[in-house]
Design a protein around this motif. Structure first.
Motif, PDB file in Angstrom:
ATOM      1  N   LYS A  33       0.828  -1.213   0.000  1.00 33.37           N
ATOM      2  CA  LYS A  33       0.000   0.000   0.000  1.00 33.37           C
ATOM      3  C   LYS A  33       0.863   1.265   0.000  1.00 33.37           C
ATOM      4  N   GLU A  34       2.009   1.211   0.645  1.00 31.36           N
ATOM      5  CA  GLU A  34       2.856   2.390   0.827  1.00 31.36           C
ATOM      6  C   GLU A  34       3.758   2.710  -0.367  1.00 31.36           C
ATOM      7  N   PHE A  35       4.216   1.695  -1.077  1.00 31.68           N
ATOM      8  CA  PHE A  35       5.207   1.900  -2.134  1.00 31.68           C
ATOM      9  C   PHE A  35       4.584   1.675  -3.512  1.00 31.68           C
ATOM     10  N   ASP A  36       4.639   2.724  -4.330  1.00 32.64           N
ATOM     11  CA  ASP A  36       4.057   2.673  -5.678  1.00 32.64           C
ATOM     12  C   ASP A  36       4.781   1.713  -6.614  1.00 32.64           C
ATOM     13  N   THR A  77      11.565   8.338  -1.043  1.00 32.62           N
ATOM     14  CA  THR A  77      12.331   9.383  -1.725  1.00 32.62           C
ATOM     15  C   THR A  77      13.575   8.791  -2.371  1.00 32.62           C
ATOM     16  N   HIS A  78      14.264   7.945  -1.636  1.00 37.37           N
ATOM     17  CA  HIS A  78      15.486   7.330  -2.157  1.00 37.37           C
ATOM     18  C   HIS A  78      15.190   6.493  -3.399  1.00 37.37           C
ATOM     19  N   LEU A  79      14.118   5.732  -3.353  1.00 36.03           N
ATOM     20  CA  LEU A  79      13.755   4.902  -4.505  1.00 36.03           C
ATOM     21  C   LEU A  79      13.357   5.765  -5.697  1.00 36.03           C
ATOM     22  N   LYS A  80      12.646   6.849  -5.428  1.00 37.47           N
ATOM     23  CA  LYS A  80      12.201   7.735  -6.504  1.00 37.47           C
ATOM     24  C   LYS A  80      13.389   8.443  -7.153  1.00 37.47           C
ATOM     25  N   ASP A  81      14.296   8.939  -6.325  1.00 40.21           N
ATOM     26  CA  ASP A  81      15.416   9.737  -6.824  1.00 40.21           C
ATOM     27  C   ASP A  81      16.547   8.891  -7.402  1.00 40.21           C
ATOM     28  N   GLY A  82      16.809   7.746  -6.805  1.00 39.16           N
ATOM     29  CA  GLY A  82      17.987   6.999  -7.235  1.00 39.16           C
ATOM     30  C   GLY A  82      17.785   5.513  -7.308  1.00 39.16           C
ATOM     31  N   LYS A  83      16.652   5.065  -7.841  1.00 42.14           N
ATOM     32  CA  LYS A  83      16.367   3.625  -7.869  1.00 42.14           C
ATOM     33  C   LYS A  83      17.422   2.852  -8.647  1.00 42.14           C
ATOM     34  N   LYS A  84      17.837   3.364  -9.782  1.00 38.44           N
ATOM     35  CA  LYS A  84      18.822   2.662 -10.610  1.00 38.44           C
ATOM     36  C   LYS A  84      20.130   2.499  -9.844  1.00 38.44           C
ATOM     37  N   GLU A  85      20.587   3.576  -9.222  1.00 33.69           N
ATOM     38  CA  GLU A  85      21.832   3.524  -8.456  1.00 33.69           C
ATOM     39  C   GLU A  85      21.700   2.584  -7.267  1.00 33.69           C
ATOM     40  N   THR A  86      20.576   2.654  -6.568  1.00 35.04           N
ATOM     41  CA  THR A  86      20.337   1.785  -5.418  1.00 35.04           C
ATOM     42  C   THR A  86      20.311   0.322  -5.856  1.00 35.04           C
ATOM     43  N   LEU A  87      19.642   0.046  -6.971  1.00 35.62           N
ATOM     44  CA  LEU A  87      19.557  -1.324  -7.483  1.00 35.62           C
ATOM     45  C   LEU A  87      20.933  -1.841  -7.870  1.00 35.62           C
ATOM     46  N   ASP A  88      21.732  -1.017  -8.560  1.00 34.04           N
ATOM     47  CA  ASP A  88      23.079  -1.420  -8.945  1.00 34.04           C
ATOM     48  C   ASP A  88      23.920  -1.733  -7.717  1.00 34.04           C
ATOM     49  N   ASN A  89      23.878  -0.845  -6.714  1.00 32.08           N
ATOM     50  CA  ASN A  89      24.637  -1.067  -5.486  1.00 32.08           C
ATOM     51  C   ASN A  89      24.157  -2.309  -4.761  1.00 32.08           C
ATOM     52  N   PHE A  90      22.851  -2.521  -4.733  1.00 27.36           N
ATOM     53  CA  PHE A  90      22.277  -3.674  -4.056  1.00 27.36           C
ATOM     54  C   PHE A  90      22.728  -4.972  -4.738  1.00 27.36           C
TER      55      PHE A  90
END
Length: 110
Positions: A33-36, A77-90
């Motif tokens: 419900k919280e995350f689009d 906010t982090h997912l919206k702004d930098g999802k690609k970077e977060t995914l790569d790092n993850f």
């Protein structure tokens, strides 16, 4: 937390997902419900069925909220702004953990 996706499997039930993350199904419903970025399908009974992409997004959410201590708003906010970077790092972190486990196994065999 790294979840192994079964090759060829198209959907995961909320129970499977909750068990894989070792959390209650209610937390998965809450995050849905919280995350689009989560868009599980619903079957005829109305049960959520998560795609492999949803599971990857849940891994990111879990990592940000449970492992890194983000607030829900901070994670959004982090997912919206930098999802690609977060995914790569993850992905890099998950691969490094896998390599570390393999090296530890080799060391223990010696």
């Amino acid at each position: 937390m790294h979840i192994e996706l079964k090759e060829g499997k198209l959907y995961y039930s909320i129970g499977e997902v909750a068990k894989a993350f070792d959390v209650n199904a209610s937390l998965i419903r809450f995050w849905d419900k919280e995350f689009d970025i989560l868009k599980p399908k619903k079957n005829a009974k109305g049960n959520r069925m998560f795609t492999p992409e949803d599971v990857k997004n849940l891994q990111l959410i879990y990592h940000l909220v449970k492992e890194r201590g983000f607030t829900l708003d901070g994670a959004k906010t982090h997912l919206k702004d930098g999802k690609k970077e977060t995914l790569d790092n993850f992905d890099i972190i998950a691969k490094l953990k896998s390599i570390k486990a393999q090296l530890t196994d080799l060391k223990n065999q010696l």
